[in-house]
Design a protein around this motif. Structure first.
Motif, PDB file in Angstrom:
ATOM      1  N   LEU A 194       1.058   3.471   8.205  1.00  0.00           N
ATOM      2  CA  LEU A 194       1.165   3.585   6.780  1.00  0.00           C
ATOM      3  C   LEU A 194       2.414   4.878   6.645  1.00  0.00           C
ATOM      4  O   LEU A 194       3.290   4.963   5.865  1.00  0.00           O
ATOM      5  CB  LEU A 194       0.173   3.954   6.146  1.00  0.00           C
ATOM      6  N   GLU A 195       1.849   5.922   7.543  1.00  0.00           N
ATOM      7  CA  GLU A 195       2.332   7.313   7.388  1.00  0.00           C
ATOM      8  C   GLU A 195       4.066   6.900   7.719  1.00  0.00           C
ATOM      9  O   GLU A 195       4.954   7.552   6.820  1.00  0.00           O
ATOM     10  CB  GLU A 195       1.905   8.448   8.150  1.00  0.00           C
ATOM     11  N   GLU A 196       4.184   6.197   8.917  1.00  0.00           N
ATOM     12  CA  GLU A 196       5.592   6.034   9.240  1.00  0.00           C
ATOM     13  C   GLU A 196       6.611   5.194   8.305  1.00  0.00           C
ATOM     14  O   GLU A 196       7.703   5.603   8.036  1.00  0.00           O
ATOM     15  CB  GLU A 196       5.573   5.335  10.611  1.00  0.00           C
ATOM     16  N   LEU A 197       5.868   4.259   7.680  1.00  0.00           N
ATOM     17  CA  LEU A 197       6.495   3.343   6.711  1.00  0.00           C
ATOM     18  C   LEU A 197       6.715   4.176   5.475  1.00  0.00           C
ATOM     19  O   LEU A 197       8.099   4.054   4.798  1.00  0.00           O
ATOM     20  CB  LEU A 197       5.290   2.253   6.371  1.00  0.00           C
ATOM     21  N   ILE A 198       5.736   5.011   5.017  1.00  0.00           N
ATOM     22  CA  ILE A 198       6.206   5.827   3.721  1.00  0.00           C
ATOM     23  C   ILE A 198       7.412   6.923   4.276  1.00  0.00           C
ATOM     24  O   ILE A 198       8.258   7.082   3.176  1.00  0.00           O
ATOM     25  CB  ILE A 198       5.002   6.625   3.341  1.00  0.00           C
ATOM     26  N   MET A 238       0.895  -1.135  -0.045  1.00  0.00           N
ATOM     27  CA  MET A 238       0.105  -0.030  -0.068  1.00  0.00           C
ATOM     28  C   MET A 238       0.923   1.309   0.233  1.00  0.00           C
ATOM     29  O   MET A 238       0.386   2.575  -0.554  1.00  0.00           O
ATOM     30  CB  MET A 238      -0.864  -0.112   1.218  1.00  0.00           C
ATOM     31  N   ALA A 239       2.133   1.149   0.467  1.00  0.00           N
ATOM     32  CA  ALA A 239       3.181   2.163   0.579  1.00  0.00           C
ATOM     33  C   ALA A 239       3.573   2.249  -0.906  1.00  0.00           C
ATOM     34  O   ALA A 239       4.460   3.312  -0.730  1.00  0.00           O
ATOM     35  CB  ALA A 239       3.981   2.092   1.737  1.00  0.00           C
ATOM     36  N   GLY A 240       3.486   1.523  -1.576  1.00  0.00           N
ATOM     37  CA  GLY A 240       4.296   1.609  -3.044  1.00  0.00           C
ATOM     38  C   GLY A 240       5.388   0.706  -3.007  1.00  0.00           C
ATOM     39  O   GLY A 240       6.219   0.744  -4.133  1.00  0.00           O
ATOM     40  N   GLY A 241       5.842  -0.144  -2.120  1.00  0.00           N
ATOM     41  CA  GLY A 241       6.974  -0.630  -2.205  1.00  0.00           C
ATOM     42  C   GLY A 241       6.554  -2.176  -2.715  1.00  0.00           C
ATOM     43  O   GLY A 241       5.499  -2.514  -3.163  1.00  0.00           O
ATOM     44  N   GLN A 242       7.952  -2.636  -3.505  1.00  0.00           N
ATOM     45  CA  GLN A 242       7.728  -3.985  -4.197  1.00  0.00           C
ATOM     46  C   GLN A 242       8.493  -4.996  -3.471  1.00  0.00           C
ATOM     47  O   GLN A 242       9.522  -5.140  -2.969  1.00  0.00           O
ATOM     48  CB  GLN A 242       8.587  -3.758  -5.425  1.00  0.00           C
ATOM     49  N   ASN A 243       7.536  -6.021  -2.840  1.00  0.00           N
ATOM     50  CA  ASN A 243       8.037  -7.097  -1.955  1.00  0.00           C
ATOM     51  C   ASN A 243       8.779  -8.066  -2.747  1.00  0.00           C
ATOM     52  O   ASN A 243       8.441  -8.394  -3.764  1.00  0.00           O
ATOM     53  CB  ASN A 243       6.757  -7.626  -1.335  1.00  0.00           C
ATOM     54  N   VAL A 244      10.207  -8.300  -2.386  1.00  0.00           N
ATOM     55  CA  VAL A 244      10.932  -9.213  -3.192  1.00  0.00           C
ATOM     56  C   VAL A 244      10.303 -10.547  -3.013  1.00  0.00           C
ATOM     57  O   VAL A 244      10.646 -11.440  -3.889  1.00  0.00           O
ATOM     58  CB  VAL A 244      12.371  -9.393  -2.522  1.00  0.00           C
ATOM     59  N   MET A 245       9.377 -10.938  -2.148  1.00  0.00           N
ATOM     60  CA  MET A 245       8.697 -12.175  -1.994  1.00  0.00           C
ATOM     61  C   MET A 245       7.569 -12.149  -2.766  1.00  0.00           C
ATOM     62  O   MET A 245       6.601 -12.939  -2.457  1.00  0.00           O
ATOM     63  CB  MET A 245       8.571 -12.760  -0.555  1.00  0.00           C
TER      64      MET A 245
END
Length: 294
Positions: A285-289, A199-206
């Motif tokens: 979510l905000e902290e993760l972004i 949701m934060a826009g990251g691409q999970n390597v798994m």
């Protein structure tokens, strides 16, 4: 004769009053029994569920044992033990009409609840969408049809506003490690933390893996070459962080990861970041972004 007749009449009146009183008492007792049977005697067994019930203005008769803060509404209630191993004797003695746990613990707890004759509902909080669906379902069941949609709408509004910060930014490759005392696993997109990263826009390597968590294979993970490594501690956070630090120092393979070379290794802490979704999703979510897009 008049005295005798008078006494006879008085006895009849007293008898009638007594019967009427008993009848009223029986009706009142029956009414109370019906009210007790219809009373919602709910026990949440996790912090996340406790917060959801509180937000829906639902009372509880007991709470989980936890080091984290619970809603003020539940102050003074009896504790039923750790979410992963609630004390079944205490739970049963409270005569609950419903016990709420989470699907991530269903395999471990369902049979135990059934063996002692306790009805347990396992809420799916493994993703943000699942949590929203669970809120609406509980609201429908307990006549909170106004509160539940409002709560979901508020969450969606906050999440949408926060996600705008990550728009048009290049998606980093993220490796998520879940540490538990003595070992660690790799989180996929099907876990809550994986869903949050997505949701934060990251691409999970798994990406593309079915289970929530998988055993770690450091050689494979190195080949995936993540831009960021996120470490999530669960259970005994201080010990798990020490375990992670020792692993990253003693296992030479980690020094070959670009994320390690570039200082892009981050530790996420409970209760803001856990293994299931909570109402603190917007803040998490905000902290993760902020971590992913410094």
């Amino acid at each position: 004769m008049l005295h005798i007749v008078g006494l006879y009449i008085i006895c009849i009146i007293l008898s009638a009053c007594s019967n009427s009183l008993k009848e009223n008492e029986n009706k009142e007792e029956e009414k109370n029994n019906i009210e007790i049977q219809n009373e919602n005697r709910i026990i949440p067994t996790t912090v996340a569920v406790s917060q959801i019930l509180d937000a829906l203005n639902l009372d509880a008769i007991a709470i989980p044992t936890t080091a984290y803060d619970l809603p003020k509404r539940y102050d003074g209630l009896p504790e039923i033990g750790n979410p992963m191993s609630p004390d079944m004797e205490i739970v049963k003695s409270l005569n609950p009409t419903e016990v709420f746990s989470v699907t991530t613990l269903e395999t471990d707890l369902k049979k135990t609840f059934e063996e002692v004759g306790i009805h347990a509902s396992f809420i799916n909080l493994q993703s943000i969408d699942n949590m929203k669906a669970a809120i609406l379902e509980i609201g429908e069941k307990y006549d909170r049809t106004a509160e539940a949609p409002k709560l979901v709408s508020e969450l969606e509004g906050k999440i949408t506003a926060i996600r705008m910060k990550a728009e048009l930014k290049e998606a980093p490759k993220v490796l998520i490690l879940l540490g538990i005392p003595g070992s660690y696993l790799v989180a996929t997109e099907n876990s809550y933390i994986g869903d949050l990263v997505k949701m934060a826009g990251g691409q999970n390597v798994m990406n593309g893996q079915e289970p929530e968590f998988l055993p770690s294979n450091t050689e494979f993970l190195q080949q995936s070459n993540p831009d960021i490594i996120i470490r999530l501690s669960h259970g005994m956070p201080e010990q798990v962080v020490e375990m992670f630090n020792e692993e990253f120092v003693t296992n030479d393979i980690w020094k070959h990861f670009d994320a390690v070379k570039n200082g892009r290794v981050y530790d996420l802490k409970e209760p803001l970041f856990g293994t299931t979704a909570t109402l603190a999703v917007p803040q998490a979510l905000e902290e993760l972004i902020n971590i992913m897009y410094p």
